[in-house]
Design an enzyme around this catalytic site. Structure first.
Site, PDB file in Angstrom:
ATOM      1  N   ILE A  13       0.853  -1.205   0.000  1.00 23.39           N
ATOM      2  CA  ILE A  13       0.000   0.000   0.000  1.00 23.39           C
ATOM      3  C   ILE A  13       0.878   1.240   0.000  1.00 23.39           C
ATOM      4  O   ILE A  13       1.698   1.431   0.888  1.00 23.39           O
ATOM      5  CB  ILE A  13      -0.913  -0.001   1.244  1.00 23.39           C
ATOM      6  CG1 ILE A  13      -1.961  -1.120   1.127  1.00 23.39           C
ATOM      7  CG2 ILE A  13      -1.602   1.360   1.405  1.00 23.39           C
ATOM      8  CD1 ILE A  13      -2.814  -1.291   2.363  1.00 23.39           C
ATOM      9  N   HIS A  14       0.709   2.071  -1.024  1.00 20.00           N
ATOM     10  CA  HIS A  14       1.446   3.341  -1.093  1.00 20.00           C
ATOM     11  C   HIS A  14       0.690   4.278  -2.025  1.00 20.00           C
ATOM     12  O   HIS A  14      -0.409   3.961  -2.487  1.00 20.00           O
ATOM     13  CB  HIS A  14       2.906   3.119  -1.530  1.00 20.00           C
ATOM     14  CG  HIS A  14       3.060   2.598  -2.920  1.00 20.00           C
ATOM     15  ND1 HIS A  14       3.612   3.345  -3.926  1.00 20.00           N
ATOM     16  CD2 HIS A  14       2.711   1.422  -3.470  1.00 20.00           C
ATOM     17  CE1 HIS A  14       3.616   2.617  -5.033  1.00 20.00           C
ATOM     18  NE2 HIS A  14       3.070   1.460  -4.788  1.00 20.00           N
TER      19      HIS A  14
END
Lengths: 163, 136
Positions: A13-14
């Protein structure tokens, strides 16, 4: 609806996932498949803090995800499924046989890997694993953000995508 | 310490996507002449592990304040991993120019305290003017 994006990205997740893909695809949930993260409350909290409150995040081991994938595919909302490496995605595909398209979103430099794209570096065994996926009918392509042109696996492996 | 020497002291790291850090620090320099207060880091084309390593190299023993651009960004993730080992590290995410401008002028208090004050300033600086007010 259901899962719109099956992505291999070592950052999990980014920004590119939450905003870059999340906004145009209207993603409202993320399924993060990683045995290590699934066993660590601290890691899960870290990733939860990175997403907006209206977005759900589900953490699973590969085995758990295999059992739940059908349910996620029938979800009325749009979601993305992330793995941090090719091996994890390949195991999930092996267990479910239900994933038709895989996005290479970020596999970065590490010893033993060769650069194929700006954001894709592959070791020989990883290239072979991707070829096996393609041979069994999975559409494997590289695309870091939606605005970029998706590059087919043969373009990635031949280095044509770098030209 | 003279005012000029204080201004040259490195007090924080700015980290983010693309040229965010270099760009916003350049703006701070143009406005205040105090760009030297910041180290900068871009996560461009880096794995999460590489970002964490680079951040650790930059921060170690030098600064305790990290400004990042996006809560979900890999720089923020890396900063939080670092903070786990060093709870004295302060992270400000969602950084804007007003935040950094306030920070560079508060050299009379510890950097961590200046960062908290700067975050309040940055939050208050986000203002919308004009357009219809009749809803969307």
């Amino acid at each position: 609806m259901a899962i719109e994006l099956f992505r291999i990205d070592d950052r999990l997740i980014h920004g590119q996932v939450v905003v870059g893909w999340g906004q145009p695809l209207d993603l409202t949930f993320i399924v993060l498949v990683d045995d290590e993260v699934a066993s660590s409350e601290w890691e899960q909290e870290l990733y939860r803090m990175g997403v907006p409150p209206e977005m759900d995040v589900h953490f699973h081991t590969v085995d758990e995800a295999a059992g739940k994938l059908d349910g996620y595919q029938r979800d009325e909302r749009r979601g993305a499924l992330l793995t941090g490496d090719i091996e994890t995605m390949a195991r999930l595909i092996e267990l479910t046989g239900a994933i038709r398209r895989v996005n290479l979103g970020g596999i970065h430099h590490r010893t033993g890997r060769t650069q194929r794209l700006r954001y894709v570096f592959l070791a020989p065994d990883e290239e072979q694993a991707l070829r096996v996926l393609a041979a069994r009918g999975v559409d494997v392509s590289a695309q870091d953000v939606p605005a970029a042109r998706p590059l087919a696996l043969n373009e990635v492996l031949s280095g044509e995508g770098n030209r | 310490m003279s005012e000029a020497e204080e201004a040259a002291e490195v007090r924080a790291l700015v980290a983010g996507h693309g040229d965010f850090a270099a760009g916003i620090v350049s703006a701070v320099g143009q406005i205040t002449g105090r760009a030297e207060a910041f180290l900068t880091l871009s996560n461009r084309d880096m794995s999460a592990a590489d970002v964490e390593r680079a951040m650790r190299d930059q921060v170690e023993g030098r600064v305790e304040v990290i400004f990042t651009d996006l809560p979900a960004g890999s720089c923020t993730m890396a900063a939080r991993r670092l903070q786990r080992e060093r709870p004295n590290v302060v992270i400000v995410t969602g950084t804007n120019l007003a935040t950094l401008l306030d920070f560079v002028f508060h050299t009379d208090v510890p950097a961590a305290e200046a960062a908290r004050h700067a975050a309040d300033k940055g939050r208050a600086a986000l203002v919308v003017t004009g357009g219809s007010t009749g809803g969307h």
